[in-house]
Scaffold this motif. Sequence first.
Motif, short mmCIF file in Angstrom:
data_model
loop_
_atom_site.label_atom_id
_atom_site.label_comp_id
_atom_site.label_asym_id
_atom_site.label_seq_id
_atom_site.Cartn_x
_atom_site.Cartn_y
_atom_site.Cartn_z
N GLU A 1 1.59 9.15 -5.98
CA GLU A 1 2.27 10.44 -5.75
C GLU A 1 3.20 10.80 -6.91
O GLU A 1 3.25 11.95 -7.33
N GLN B 1 0.83 -1.21 0.00
CA GLN B 1 0.00 0.00 0.00
C GLN B 1 0.87 1.26 0.00
O GLN B 1 0.62 2.20 -0.76
N SER C 1 6.92 7.17 4.34
CA SER C 1 5.53 7.58 4.27
C SER C 1 5.43 9.11 4.33
O SER C 1 6.14 9.74 5.11
N GLU D 1 1.08 4.03 -2.90
CA GLU D 1 0.75 5.42 -2.57
C GLU D 1 1.81 6.39 -3.09
O GLU D 1 1.49 7.43 -3.66
#
Length: 155
Positions: free
Chosen positions: A34, A25, A85, A29
């Motif tokens: 992004e 995930q 992250s 992402e």
Amino acid sequence: MNKDFRIEIKPFNALTPMEVYQLLQLRCEVFIVEQNCAYMDIDSKDFDAEHVMIWNGDDLAAYARIFKEGVYFDNAASIGRVIVSPKFRSYGLGHQLIKQCLEHIETEYQTRTIDISAQEYLKSFYEKHGFVKTSEMYLEDDIPHIHMRCVIRES
């Protein structure tokens, strides 16, 4: 590193289903959404990698995968899928993650050379960890990359 973060390094077969879900995930992402790059992130190399994870509670804060010599590059170990992250980017976790990868490769793999395919804009980040540029820019999934090498101990 803040005491609220913990580091785990596991081979693929030791990952829990939730850990696999979270790392995929996070990679989706950042690398696909992004960076707006449609590419096949799940490349079957995860099975041969060790997965370096920095956790904050149940949240995956940073991640990389590492390979023994001969798996990704013929004559060098490798680090890939380096990611932090978005919500943890102000903690310096990228540097801690690379440091952990280098230490693990040196102690567990008994390998002195590490090669990476780095996004070109991260050249100075990797140079801070001893990597040097060894190629001209090339496109990988339409993103400028360079090959870099780090020799972690002299023979």
